[in-house]
Structures are given as structure tokens and as C-alpha cells.
Design an enzyme around this catalytic site. Structure first.
Site, PDB file in Angstrom:
ATOM      1  N   SER A  49       0.848  -1.184   0.000  1.00  0.00           N
ATOM      2  CA  SER A  49       0.000   0.000   0.000  1.00  0.00           C
ATOM      3  C   SER A  49       0.884   1.235   0.000  1.00  0.00           C
ATOM      4  CB  SER A  49      -0.904   0.003   1.240  1.00  0.00           C
ATOM      5  OG  SER A  49      -1.620   1.213   1.357  1.00  0.00           O
ATOM      6  N   TYR A  71       4.300  -0.021  -3.332  1.00  0.00           N
ATOM      7  CA  TYR A  71       4.015  -1.027  -4.354  1.00  0.00           C
ATOM      8  C   TYR A  71       5.301  -1.602  -4.926  1.00  0.00           C
ATOM      9  CZ  TYR A  71      -0.384   1.519  -4.004  1.00  0.00           C
ATOM     10  OH  TYR A  71      -1.511   2.137  -3.533  1.00  0.00           O
ATOM     11  N   HIS A  92      -4.974   1.445 -12.188  1.00  0.00           N
ATOM     12  CA  HIS A  92      -4.633   0.106 -12.691  1.00  0.00           C
ATOM     13  C   HIS A  92      -3.466   0.123 -13.667  1.00  0.00           C
ATOM     14  CE1 HIS A  92      -8.889  -1.687 -11.794  1.00  0.00           C
ATOM     15  NE2 HIS A  92      -8.224  -1.356 -10.718  1.00  0.00           N
ATOM     16  N   LYS A 110     -11.579  -5.067 -12.360  1.00  0.00           N
ATOM     17  CA  LYS A 110     -12.336  -4.356 -13.388  1.00  0.00           C
ATOM     18  C   LYS A 110     -12.637  -2.945 -12.876  1.00  0.00           C
ATOM     19  CE  LYS A 110     -15.931  -4.367 -10.769  1.00  0.00           C
ATOM     20  NZ  LYS A 110     -16.349  -3.045 -10.246  1.00  0.00           N
ATOM     21  N   ASP A 191     -17.305   1.921 -13.066  1.00  0.00           N
ATOM     22  CA  ASP A 191     -17.399   1.195 -11.804  1.00  0.00           C
ATOM     23  C   ASP A 191     -18.537   0.184 -11.780  1.00  0.00           C
ATOM     24  OD1 ASP A 191     -18.127   1.235  -8.553  1.00  0.00           O
ATOM     25  OD2 ASP A 191     -16.014   1.434  -9.039  1.00  0.00           O
TER      26      ASP A 191
END
Length: 340
Positions: A49, A71, A92, A110, A191
Site C-alpha cells: 500500500s 508497491y 490500474h 475491473k 465502476d
């Protein structure tokens, strides 16, 4: 047809065990870790995180061995077999690219990316690197979707004419929330609308024509979107909103029969099949319910990774096509994110 087909989906417990590292310990990462630990032999062994404190809290909740405050540290961990990117879709691209560059196979939540250009770049990187990359559209790997898959393949519906899918939730959000924030690619489409769009793609393939309309929020993202996606003579009708709780159901209607999926259609469900005479059959509900169904995509990924396979039940070409569909819908409703 005398009886509905049985789902061919394997028990996730039978999938080979792999070691997961998770990027971004938010709500969906909590659901994923809990499902994997309860219903498979795989383990989440590391979490990364931007906040070391959030990573440590997640690790404590799920019994994860290592918590990283970046990360970069997560993807450098040589003890992980794969990375699950669980951040909002606005992040992403950069996080998946980071993991792929480190040589890690990646499962990406997704919507796959913010737009098709980003998706194309990640797909090219994965293919040239020989790394497994898969969109975490978890519905595709659920048992009831396999029943639908078989009915379509067998021609049990006749010629498919109409696919209908909706996904609406009522959110009472502060203007600074990510779903209302253009800088975080907020709005209903990416979303929530990804679910009915992906379902329509699953049934009909890529649309030949798209007609969309939308209503925007005061912050400049989409509050509600409706679209017709035409493929041949068949119409896919999708709607999504973050302003009301819709039934969130789906149906496929053909010249011989129809299929109905109760809401929320993208979670483990039974399949209701009705022919032209009105005769109705319904499949049995699955043994894994709700968001614990996330384990099916994790198990499928583990199978592919262990077998050295490059493509899943949801191929990257279709993931790219879905992103192109959403790009065109956004173009028609005038939704452009600041970094575009």
C-alpha cells in the site's frame, strides 16, 4: 431441452495453490483475501500500500505474512507467484505496468484500465514478456455463467435477439469521493456499468453500433448512462446509475427461449430458462454465495498460471474490446477525464 446443463466449473479447492501479493488493501481486496483463504488452497502472503499502516492493518486482518509501505516493495517480493491489483481503475495502468515490469503475472480488477489505449499497452507488455495477465471480471468464472455459456453454445435460445442488463446503486457521497472525482475516473460507467457491458459482450461479442446517452453529476462525471449495443440483428440494452438502486438483473431472449438472471446478476445465482410454451426450469443455486465467489477467478488464474497458459475464459482481446466500447460510450456522452 429436457434439463438444464450442469455447470462445469471446477471446485476452487481443486485448483493448484499459489501465493498472492495484493496491491491496494481496500474493500475489494478484503473480499478477495477472505474468499481465497476460505475456499481454496492458495494464500495471500504479501500486501502493498502507499500507507504502511493500511498494509499492516490488512495483513493483521487476513493473516498475511508481509506488509509493505510501497508497491515497489510488493512487486520485488520473489516469494509471490502473482499480483492482484485491487485499486480503483484510475490506478490500474501504472500499478499493473509496475508489476509486469517486475516479471509478475497479474490479475487486474475491473474496469481493466481507464481507457483502451492503456489496456492495449498493458496487453502488449504482457504478451512480449510472456506473462499471464487477466481482467478480474469475476462473474465470467462463476458457475451460473457457465450454464449460460452452454445454453448459448447449444443454441437452446434459438437466434438471440435481445440482451438486457442493468446495474444501479444509490450512493450518498461527498463530492470528494472517488466515484464523483473526475481525476480518479469516477462515475457509474467504469465502476458499475462494466458489469452489464461485459455481460452483453459475453453473449453477443463486440458491438457493431453503439448509441448512448448520459446524465452528468455536478462534479463532471456520469451519474447515469444508458446505451444500445447492436451486433447484427441483436440488441444489447444496458443501463447503469449511481443514483438509484435498480433491480440489477440480466436476461437473454431468443427466438426459442429466454434466460433470466436475478439480481445482482453478476454474483452467484441460479439460471431461469423459459421456452416459448412457458415451460420454465431453474438451476440450483451454487454452494459459494456473494462476494466469496471471487475465489472462482482466483482459482482459474491459478490453473492457467500452473499450466503455463496465456489466455483465460475472458481473453485479452475481449477485455480490450470492452474498453473500446466504454471509450465510445464516454465519447458520445462527453465524458473526458483530466489526464486524457
Amino acid at each position: 431441452m429436457s434439463t438444464l446443463p450442469n455447470a462445469r466449473t471446477a471446485d476452487p479447492q481443486d485448483a493448484p495453490p499459489i501465493k498472492w501479493g495484493i496491491i491496494a488493501p481496500g474493500w475489494i481486496a478484503d473480499q478477495f483475501a477472505a474468499a481465497v483463504h476460505r475456499h481454496s488452497k492458495s494464500k495471500v502472503v504479501a500486501v502493498g500500500s502507499s500507507s504502511a499502516e493500511r498494509a499492516q492493518e490488512f495483513a493483521a486482518r487476513h493473516g498475511v505474512a508481509r506488509a509493505y509501505g510501497s508497491y515497489e516493495q510488493l512487486v520485488a517480493d520473489d516469494d509471490i507467484d502473482a499480483v492482484y491489483v485491487a485499486s480503483p481503475h484510475s490506478h490500474h495502468f501504472e500499478q499493473t505496468r509496475l508489476a509486469l515490469a517486475a516479471g509478475r503475472p497479474v490479475l487486474v480488477e475491473k474496469a481493466f484500465t481507464q481507457n483502451a489505449a492503456q489496456a492495449s499497452e498493458l496487453i502488449e507488455l504482457a504478451r512480449t514478456s510472456g506473462l499471464l495477465l487477466m481482467e478480474a471480471m469475476w462473474s465470467r468464472f462463476l458457475p451460473h455463467y457457465d450454464i449460460v455459456r452452454q445454453l448459448l453454445a447449444d443454441g437452446a435460445l434459438g437466434d438471440v435477439q435481445t440482451v438486457i442488463g442493468d446495474h444501479g446503486q444509490h450512493f450518498d457521497l461527498a463530492p470528494t469521493h472517488r466515484l464523483l472525482n473526475p481525476a480518479l475516473a469516477g462515475g457509474a460507467l467504469l465502476d458499475l456499468g462494466i458489469y452489464p457491458i461485459s455481460f452483453t459482450s459475453f453473449v453477443l461479442g463486440a458491438p457493431e453500433e453503439i448509441q448512448a446517452t448520459g446524465t452528468m453529476t455536478d462534479t463532471g462525471v456520469d451519474a447515469q448512462v444508458s446505451a444500445v449495443l447492436r451486433t447484427g440483428r441483436a440488441h444489447g440494452i444496458i443501463s447503469t446509475t449511481q443514483t438509484s438502486a435498480t433491480p440489477t438483473t440480466a436476461s437473454v431472449s431468443g427466438t426459442a427461449a429466454r434466460i433470466e438472471l436475478a439480481g445482482p446478476f453478476y454474483q452467484p445465482q441460479s439460471v431461469r430458462f423459459t421456452d416459448l410454451t412457458g415451460d420454465t426450469q431453474q438451476s440450483a443455486p451454487g454452494t459459494i454465495a456473494g462476494h466469496e465467489g471471487l475465489v472462482y477467478q482466483a482459482a482459474h488464474f491459478a490453473d492457467l498460471l500452473t499450466a503455463g497458459a496465456a489466455e483465460s475464459l475472458l481473453p485479452l482481446s475481449e477485455t480490450l474490446s470492452i474498453m473500446q466500447t466504454m471509450d465510445e460510450i464516454r465519447r458520445q456522452i462527453g465524458l473526458v477525464y483530466p489526464n486524457e
